[in-house]
Write a protein that holds these residues in place. Structure first.
Motif, mmCIF file in Angstrom:
data_model
loop_
_atom_site.group_PDB
_atom_site.id
_atom_site.type_symbol
_atom_site.label_atom_id
_atom_site.label_comp_id
_atom_site.label_asym_id
_atom_site.label_seq_id
_atom_site.Cartn_x
_atom_site.Cartn_y
_atom_site.Cartn_z
ATOM 1 N N ASP A 58 78.387 45.937 53.823
ATOM 2 C CA ASP A 58 76.947 45.954 53.562
ATOM 3 C C ASP A 58 76.449 47.380 53.339
ATOM 4 O O ASP A 58 75.620 47.635 52.462
ATOM 5 N N VAL A 108 77.563 48.497 49.834
ATOM 6 C CA VAL A 108 76.785 47.865 48.769
ATOM 7 C C VAL A 108 75.429 48.546 48.642
ATOM 8 O O VAL A 108 74.954 48.821 47.528
ATOM 9 N N SER A 158 74.240 50.628 45.306
ATOM 10 C CA SER A 158 73.176 50.001 44.520
ATOM 11 C C SER A 158 71.793 50.562 44.804
ATOM 12 O O SER A 158 70.911 50.512 43.945
ATOM 13 N N ALA A 210 73.218 43.245 49.334
ATOM 14 C CA ALA A 210 74.335 42.703 50.121
ATOM 15 C C ALA A 210 74.154 41.220 50.429
ATOM 16 O O ALA A 210 75.131 40.523 50.730
ATOM 17 N N LEU A 224 77.992 37.317 46.622
ATOM 18 C CA LEU A 224 78.880 38.121 47.471
ATOM 19 C C LEU A 224 79.273 37.390 48.750
ATOM 20 O O LEU A 224 79.930 37.981 49.612
ATOM 21 N N ARG A 263 81.839 38.790 51.618
ATOM 22 C CA ARG A 263 81.394 39.133 52.969
ATOM 23 C C ARG A 263 82.175 38.355 54.016
ATOM 24 O O ARG A 263 82.330 38.822 55.151
ATOM 25 N N THR A 318 86.158 47.016 44.149
ATOM 26 C CA THR A 318 84.794 46.922 44.668
ATOM 27 C C THR A 318 83.783 46.885 43.530
ATOM 28 O O THR A 318 82.887 46.022 43.503
ATOM 29 N N GLU A 319 83.917 47.815 42.592
ATOM 30 C CA GLU A 319 82.981 47.842 41.464
ATOM 31 C C GLU A 319 83.075 46.560 40.640
ATOM 32 O O GLU A 319 82.055 46.037 40.190
ATOM 33 N N LEU A 360 81.171 43.810 42.458
ATOM 34 C CA LEU A 360 79.721 43.976 42.433
ATOM 35 C C LEU A 360 79.159 43.732 41.031
ATOM 36 O O LEU A 360 78.086 43.128 40.881
ATOM 37 N N ILE A 404 75.207 43.054 40.220
ATOM 38 C CA ILE A 404 74.550 44.130 40.969
ATOM 39 C C ILE A 404 74.719 45.441 40.214
ATOM 40 O O ILE A 404 75.853 45.888 39.980
ATOM 41 N N LEU A 414 74.975 49.401 39.534
ATOM 42 C CA LEU A 414 75.563 50.427 40.374
ATOM 43 C C LEU A 414 75.035 51.812 40.029
ATOM 44 O O LEU A 414 74.758 52.126 38.879
#
Length: 344
Positions: free
Chosen positions: A51, A54, A58, A64, A69, A73, A99-100, A103, A108, A110
């Motif tokens: 969290d 994220v 962002s 998050a 997601l 999570r 990770t990217e 997201l 989301i 970035l």
């Protein structure tokens, strides 16, 4: 495109680049406090670390909780490369690529690792007295940890005698930075943060003001101790800055960007700055570069401002004389839609 880049490298010489923005170190590493190394607490700490990351990437405190997601999570280790304990903290290293990807698939937006350098004039007022937090002081550690936690490149003043006298509560809570502006020039930062933090009844509270270019922000924060209030301030500052540098999905548009005065060092820096916008180099002519990007004009202006670029006026049309000596006609202007021009 490879030929364009090669031609550019042959045409330009390597010169110095004046830019204040910094690349955040350890952007994908999160330190999460824990009271034990029990598996149940570790599982919860890994979710909290995700969290935190994220939010760091962002700038959106609600990101998050995006339903897309939920699976991540439940099992953050999908994007974790390693973790371990250091004292009372669980240190988690996330894999940047996976990770990217996760997201972006969740929609989301970035924030790039290249972010404005923030100079913090931070005054701590406690029962034992007042102190401007300086670069080499023990009191700087909570500020640096909070800035790292929220993904901000932080700079602190030397806090010499003149600066201690300057950083009064009245100055730090003033609507205008005033004398802080001149005193900040030696530190070469992008943003100026003024914080008046005080302790009362066992808790800390802070008033903060932030200046970045023509943008002014302010707010208040509270915490159980100096570290907690520092993290609250840095979290708020990060979120306010992100609104200038992170575009919501669908908010961008196709733009043509022209940059005058480039050299090799500037080309490398520009490539990093434009990375979040899917930049595509389309033309090189001397020291002029042309790109196609996807961004909002406001976001692009803010990002390029980090490298000291200034927006250029629209190019004036040139009237051509008639070869028979007749009066020149008014030039025919063919505007280029969505073109932004900048120069060093």
């Amino acid at each position: 495109m490879r030929l364009i880049a090669q031609s550019f490298l042959l045409c330009l010489t390597l010169l110095g680049l004046t830019a204040h923005a910094e690349t955040v170190n350890n952007l994908y590493q999160v330190r999460e406090p824990v009271s034990s190394q029990q598996p149940e607490e570790r599982t919860q700490a890994l979710v909290r670390a995700l969290d935190t990351l994220v939010l760091r990437l962002s700038g959106d405190p609600k990101a998050a909780q995006n339903p897309a997601l939920d699976a991540l999570r439940k099992d953050p280790q999908q994007v974790i490369s390693q973790y371990g304990y250091e004292g009372q903290a669980l240190v988690v290293d996330f894999d940047p690529i996976s990770t990217e990807r996760a997201l972006r698939q969740a929609g989301i937006p970035l924030w790039s690792a290249n972010r404005p350098a923030v100079l913090a004039w931070w005054l701590n007022r406690a029962a034992e007295g007042s102190n401007l937090v300086g670069d080499g002081q023990d009191a700087a550690a909570p500020l640096r940890q909070a800035a790292q936690n929220r993904g901000l490149p932080l700079r602190l003043p030397l806090a010499d005698l003149n600066e201690q006298l300057l950083a009064t509560p009245e100055q730090l809570t003033s609507a205008q930075p005033g004398a802080l502006t001149q005193a900040s020039e030696r530190y070469d930062a992008d943003a100026l943060l003024a914080v008046d933090a005080s302790e009362a009844d066992g808790r800390w509270q802070a008033q903060w003001r932030l200046w970045l270019g023509d943008t002014r922000e302010q707010g208040t924060a509270e915490g159980a101790d100096s570290a907690a209030v520092a993290d609250a301030v840095m979290a708020a500052v990060s979120q306010r800055l992100a609104t200038r540098f992170v575009s919501a999905p669908g908010a961008g548009q196709n733009l043509a960007l022209e940059v005058q005065g480039a050299n090799l060092a500037r080309y490398a820096e520009l490539s990093r700055l434009l990375e979040p916008f899917g930049a595509r180099l389309t033309r090189v002519e001397g020291d002029r570069l042309e790109y196609q990007v996807n961004a909002s004009p406001e976001q692009l202006r803010a990002q390029l401002g980090l490298a000291g670029l200034q927006e250029s006026a629209p190019e004036a049309p040139v009237a051509s004389a008639d070869p028979q000596g007749a009066p020149a006609q008014a030039p025919l202007v063919v505007p280029r839609d969505n073109l932004l021009r900048f120069h060093w």
